[in-house]
Every structure is written in C-alpha cells, then in structure tokens.
Motif scaffolding. Sequence first.
Motif, PDB file in Angstrom:
ATOM      1  N   CYS A 103      -1.445  10.263   1.168  1.00 34.97           N
ATOM      2  CA  CYS A 103      -1.624  11.479   1.967  1.00 34.97           C
ATOM      3  C   CYS A 103      -0.291  12.199   2.169  1.00 34.97           C
ATOM      4  O   CYS A 103      -0.272  13.344   2.601  1.00 34.97           O
ATOM      5  CB  CYS A 103      -2.287  11.161   3.308  1.00 34.97           C
ATOM      6  N   LYS A 104       0.809  11.525   1.880  1.00 38.02           N
ATOM      7  CA  LYS A 104       2.170  12.093   1.936  1.00 38.02           C
ATOM      8  C   LYS A 104       2.600  12.476   3.352  1.00 38.02           C
ATOM      9  O   LYS A 104       3.576  13.194   3.522  1.00 38.02           O
ATOM     10  CB  LYS A 104       2.317  13.311   1.006  1.00 38.02           C
ATOM     11  N   GLN A 105       1.888  12.022   4.377  1.00 40.88           N
ATOM     12  CA  GLN A 105       2.215  12.352   5.760  1.00 40.88           C
ATOM     13  C   GLN A 105       2.903  11.184   6.460  1.00 40.88           C
ATOM     14  O   GLN A 105       3.203  11.257   7.644  1.00 40.88           O
ATOM     15  CB  GLN A 105       0.936  12.726   6.531  1.00 40.88           C
ATOM     16  N   THR A 106       3.164  10.092   5.766  1.00 41.80           N
ATOM     17  CA  THR A 106       3.706   8.882   6.362  1.00 41.80           C
ATOM     18  C   THR A 106       5.120   9.081   6.889  1.00 41.80           C
ATOM     19  O   THR A 106       5.891   9.871   6.358  1.00 41.80           O
ATOM     20  CB  THR A 106       3.681   7.721   5.342  1.00 41.80           C
ATOM     21  N   LYS A 107       5.437   8.354   7.934  1.00 34.85           N
ATOM     22  CA  LYS A 107       6.800   8.351   8.482  1.00 34.85           C
ATOM     23  C   LYS A 107       7.600   7.183   7.917  1.00 34.85           C
ATOM     24  O   LYS A 107       8.779   7.056   8.183  1.00 34.85           O
ATOM     25  CB  LYS A 107       6.743   8.232  10.011  1.00 34.85           C
ATOM     26  N   ASN A 108       6.941   6.317   7.161  1.00 40.45           N
ATOM     27  CA  ASN A 108       7.549   5.117   6.592  1.00 40.45           C
ATOM     28  C   ASN A 108       7.507   5.210   5.071  1.00 40.45           C
ATOM     29  O   ASN A 108       6.918   4.363   4.411  1.00 40.45           O
ATOM     30  CB  ASN A 108       6.785   3.885   7.097  1.00 40.45           C
ATOM     31  N   ARG A 109       8.099   6.257   4.510  1.00 41.18           N
ATOM     32  CA  ARG A 109       8.027   6.501   3.076  1.00 41.18           C
ATOM     33  C   ARG A 109       8.596   5.329   2.298  1.00 41.18           C
ATOM     34  O   ARG A 109       9.633   4.809   2.692  1.00 41.18           O
ATOM     35  CB  ARG A 109       8.799   7.768   2.710  1.00 41.18           C
ATOM     36  N   PRO A 110       8.002   4.903   1.227  1.00 41.01           N
ATOM     37  CA  PRO A 110       6.793   5.342   0.537  1.00 41.01           C
ATOM     38  C   PRO A 110       5.536   4.588   0.972  1.00 41.01           C
ATOM     39  O   PRO A 110       4.496   4.728   0.367  1.00 41.01           O
ATOM     40  CB  PRO A 110       7.109   5.006  -0.922  1.00 41.01           C
TER      41      PRO A 110
ATOM     42  N   ASP B 259       1.413   4.111   6.599  1.00 42.85           N
ATOM     43  CA  ASP B 259       1.488   3.719   8.007  1.00 42.85           C
ATOM     44  C   ASP B 259       0.232   4.128   8.780  1.00 42.85           C
ATOM     45  O   ASP B 259       0.219   4.100   9.996  1.00 42.85           O
ATOM     46  CB  ASP B 259       2.728   4.316   8.674  1.00 42.85           C
ATOM     47  N   GLY B 260      -0.819   4.511   8.065  1.00 44.97           N
ATOM     48  CA  GLY B 260      -2.070   4.883   8.718  1.00 44.97           C
ATOM     49  C   GLY B 260      -2.160   6.352   9.069  1.00 44.97           C
ATOM     50  O   GLY B 260      -3.102   6.771   9.739  1.00 44.97           O
ATOM     51  N   SER B 261      -1.216   7.173   8.624  1.00 41.66           N
ATOM     52  CA  SER B 261      -1.231   8.604   8.938  1.00 41.66           C
ATOM     53  C   SER B 261      -2.448   9.313   8.347  1.00 41.66           C
ATOM     54  O   SER B 261      -2.823  10.375   8.833  1.00 41.66           O
ATOM     55  CB  SER B 261       0.032   9.277   8.403  1.00 41.66           C
ATOM     56  N   HIS B 262      -3.058   8.730   7.320  1.00 34.67           N
ATOM     57  CA  HIS B 262      -4.217   9.370   6.690  1.00 34.67           C
ATOM     58  C   HIS B 262      -5.393   9.471   7.653  1.00 34.67           C
ATOM     59  O   HIS B 262      -6.284  10.282   7.459  1.00 34.67           O
ATOM     60  CB  HIS B 262      -4.624   8.612   5.422  1.00 34.67           C
TER      61      HIS B 262
ATOM     62  N   TRP C 217       0.872  -1.181   0.000  1.00 31.81           N
ATOM     63  CA  TRP C 217       0.000   0.000   0.000  1.00 31.81           C
ATOM     64  C   TRP C 217       0.901   1.219   0.000  1.00 31.81           C
ATOM     65  O   TRP C 217       1.653   1.447   0.956  1.00 31.81           O
ATOM     66  CB  TRP C 217      -0.900  -0.005   1.228  1.00 31.81           C
ATOM     67  N   LEU C 218       0.834   2.019  -1.071  1.00 34.85           N
ATOM     68  CA  LEU C 218       1.621   3.252  -1.155  1.00 34.85           C
ATOM     69  C   LEU C 218       0.796   4.414  -0.627  1.00 34.85           C
ATOM     70  O   LEU C 218      -0.388   4.551  -0.944  1.00 34.85           O
ATOM     71  CB  LEU C 218       2.055   3.518  -2.594  1.00 34.85           C
ATOM     72  N   CYS C 219       1.434   5.264   0.143  1.00 36.79           N
ATOM     73  CA  CYS C 219       0.767   6.385   0.800  1.00 36.79           C
ATOM     74  C   CYS C 219       0.388   7.459  -0.224  1.00 36.79           C
ATOM     75  O   CYS C 219       1.192   7.812  -1.082  1.00 36.79           O
ATOM     76  CB  CYS C 219       1.697   6.976   1.845  1.00 36.79           C
TER      77      CYS C 219
END
Length: 160
Positions: A133-140, A143-146, A129-131
């Motif tokens: 929302c661009k707020q993830t701490k585990n790029r790319p 991590d559920g930041s959305h 699953w690629l983020c």
Amino acid sequence: MRLSQSVQVYVSLVRNSQKTGFGPNRLHRKGTHFVGTEPPALKYHLLQDKKPSQEYGLQGTNHELPGTGKVHSKLPTKVHMKKDKVYAWCSCGYSGSQPLCDGSHNSIRIPDLKLKPVRFIPEKDMTVWLCNCKQTKNRPFCDGSHKLVTDEDKKAGLFD
C-alpha cells in the motif's frame, strides 16, 4: 469409429477447460495458477548479490524520505528473503514488478514524487511481509497501514 455427439461435447469441454487441478481446489483458479500452487512472489526477479563493502540491513536514507507512494494493493506480499541478496523495494507504487522496483519512477509518465527505492540486505534467510500500500511508516515492511487505506469514490467531485 464415430463418437456420439454427447461424448464429443464432453471431450471438447474437458480439453478446453481451464480448471483441471486436483484435490479440493480442482475447480478454483486464482490468476493463472491453481489455488495453493502460485509461484513465490519473487520467482522471476533477478537479485543482485551483496558486495563485500555493503553492510546488512537498510541501505542509504531512502527509507526516511517524506511522502508516500500510490497504493498498488491493500494487501502485503509475503517474501522469503535470502541472505546476501540485495532487495530494492518500490516506494512509489508504479513498478510493474511489485513489490520490488523496476525503475518505473524514472519514467516521464510517472509524477515526480521524489521517492526512491528502499534497498535492504538481510543478514540471514528470513520471511517478511513487504508493504504494497506504500503507506507504511516502517519501510519496506508492512505495519498494518493498509487497514487505514480507503477507496476513493471515482465519481466524487465530478459535479461539484
């Protein structure tokens, strides 16, 4: 031979209808495809092949850059990654071909966020699953930041 007026109306409605699927989802559309028949997220992307000198995993240090990009979507994108292909994930959020980078961060119309695409080469075929929302701490990867992203009220601060 003339058709009755009601038959002509019915035939024209059937011909012009955009909802001509089959099964339980035959009357529902999502975007330009029927529900459940959407093409894979990366169907139209041209991906580079891995060079022999490149290692697997994250490439470079762009995944460690501070800051976050513009929220493109609150939901992540499920992607089937293939071995030995180079994926460049958009970290600025301005790419027109989300979740991958199309070079939009180089445009003069985009604010200079100092964010660069995060390149990743998978060791094996995998589904991730690629983020978006661009707020993830585990790029790319997502991590559920959305779940923490809130909609900003567009009228907030207008009359302050």
